[in-house]
Write a protein that holds these residues in place. Sequence first.
Motif, short mmCIF file in Angstrom:
data_model
loop_
_atom_site.label_atom_id
_atom_site.label_comp_id
_atom_site.label_asym_id
_atom_site.label_seq_id
_atom_site.Cartn_x
_atom_site.Cartn_y
_atom_site.Cartn_z
N ARG A 1 -1.73 -10.22 14.88
CA ARG A 1 -1.64 -9.51 13.61
C ARG A 1 -2.27 -8.12 13.71
O ARG A 1 -1.74 -7.13 13.18
CB ARG A 1 -2.30 -10.32 12.49
N ARG B 1 -0.43 -4.46 13.19
CA ARG B 1 -0.90 -3.53 12.16
C ARG B 1 -1.33 -2.19 12.75
O ARG B 1 -1.33 -1.18 12.05
CB ARG B 1 -2.02 -4.19 11.34
N ARG C 1 2.86 -2.30 11.03
CA ARG C 1 3.63 -3.47 10.61
C ARG C 1 2.66 -4.53 10.09
O ARG C 1 1.62 -4.80 10.69
CB ARG C 1 4.41 -4.07 11.79
N PHE C 2 3.02 -5.15 8.97
CA PHE C 2 2.15 -6.19 8.41
C PHE C 2 2.23 -7.46 9.24
O PHE C 2 1.22 -8.16 9.41
CB PHE C 2 2.55 -6.48 6.96
N TYR C 3 3.41 -7.79 9.75
CA TYR C 3 3.60 -8.99 10.56
C TYR C 3 3.97 -8.62 11.99
O TYR C 3 4.57 -7.56 12.23
CB TYR C 3 4.74 -9.85 9.99
N SER D 1 4.11 -1.81 1.61
CA SER D 1 3.17 -2.36 0.64
C SER D 1 1.82 -1.69 0.79
O SER D 1 1.33 -1.50 1.90
CB SER D 1 3.02 -3.87 0.86
N SER E 1 -2.79 -3.64 1.55
CA SER E 1 -3.69 -3.95 2.66
C SER E 1 -4.80 -2.92 2.76
O SER E 1 -4.58 -1.72 2.58
CB SER E 1 -2.90 -3.98 3.97
N TYR F 1 -6.65 1.76 1.24
CA TYR F 1 -5.33 1.13 1.23
C TYR F 1 -4.41 1.81 2.23
O TYR F 1 -4.41 3.03 2.37
CB TYR F 1 -4.73 1.20 -0.17
N ASP G 1 -0.23 1.68 3.89
CA ASP G 1 1.14 1.24 3.66
C ASP G 1 1.69 0.57 4.92
O ASP G 1 2.17 1.24 5.83
CB ASP G 1 2.03 2.44 3.29
N TYR G 2 1.58 -0.75 4.96
CA TYR G 2 2.19 -1.50 6.05
C TYR G 2 3.64 -1.84 5.68
O TYR G 2 3.96 -2.05 4.52
CB TYR G 2 1.43 -2.80 6.30
N HIS G 3 4.49 -1.93 6.70
CA HIS G 3 5.90 -2.24 6.48
C HIS G 3 6.17 -3.69 6.86
O HIS G 3 5.60 -4.22 7.81
CB HIS G 3 6.77 -1.30 7.31
N GLN G 4 7.07 -4.32 6.12
CA GLN G 4 7.44 -5.71 6.39
C GLN G 4 8.80 -5.98 5.77
O GLN G 4 9.29 -5.21 4.95
CB GLN G 4 6.40 -6.66 5.78
#
Length: 331
Positions: free
Chosen positions: A119, A123, A127-129, A149, A152, A158, A160-163
């Motif tokens: 993980r 990140r 990437r969130f995942y 989003s 995170s 905060y 902005d991770y993508h998923q």
Amino acid sequence: MKRAIMRVLACAVVVLVALCLFAGERKQTATTPDASASNSLQPHAKFPESRPTNMAALPLRNQMSREERLNWLEKNGEVPEDADDTDWHLAQQATWWGKQLNRAEFWKDRVVWFSVSARKAARRHGRFYPPIPYEDPKFFGLSTNDVASSSSVVLGSYLDYHQSDREAAFWDYFVKTHPMPPDEIEREQQRAAKEFYGTGKLVNLNSNDVEQIKAFIRSDPLKRNYPAEAFTEEALFWTYVMKQRNEYTTQIVPFAAANASVLTNWIGRQTVKPSLLTEPLTDEQLRAANSWKISYLQRLRREKADESYINAYLKSWNLSPEMVFSAAKEP
């Protein structure tokens, strides 16, 4: 008179030669860079192109301007492991931030686990995942379109991770149906063991209440796909013992020499025999501490689990295949 003149001329020649040599040394010193100076990095200096970009440690990056630091991050292709808040926020401006990762490259030499390390690696790329390691028809109907989003938090800020919806569904299902990473099993074990052996200290509880709480502590992890073998009463007992032994060695012994009451007070708070925490364990006790791991690995082999998981557990727990799967220990 003639001899005196000759002596004066000789002295003049010596002085002239000395002056010439001194001038030459000064000239050479002024034009030859000092070795230590040439290796020092001035504020906002460009990172040497010949040096791998991923070698710039945080103190070096802190000397860069924001533009130079963003340029370094762009070339590095990921947020470095020693990143600070500035790195994380600048990285969101890099062209690679949030782009979907190549699954083959990401999972090369990795066990396919939804682990903390996987993980974190995802990140560092925005990437969130982690990337989905293989196609699963169960999730073909879900979108692969990315959404960003801002939920995170890294270092208090905060990001902005993508998923995608497919990634979220895949990993939710994966965690519920695949073996857990060893470090996460042990982390949950330690949490449960601490609660299990702290229950007796709760006030205003009768014995039935205590037993119900203990039963819940043992059963709750199983609902989240942790192995049952890790949460038997014996397994939690040895988990607690090992954790307290580590605390004794690293936190109590260094201070007890100067203040004996530190050890006395610590022992008074324990719920197991002090000798288990302060004296060497016997071979039989060590086998008992590892027995749940052996039972779990034997079950995985019977259930034909992927051997990559079994091998990873063996390596993490420093167990040999012979120790675990010998005929004498097979059921």
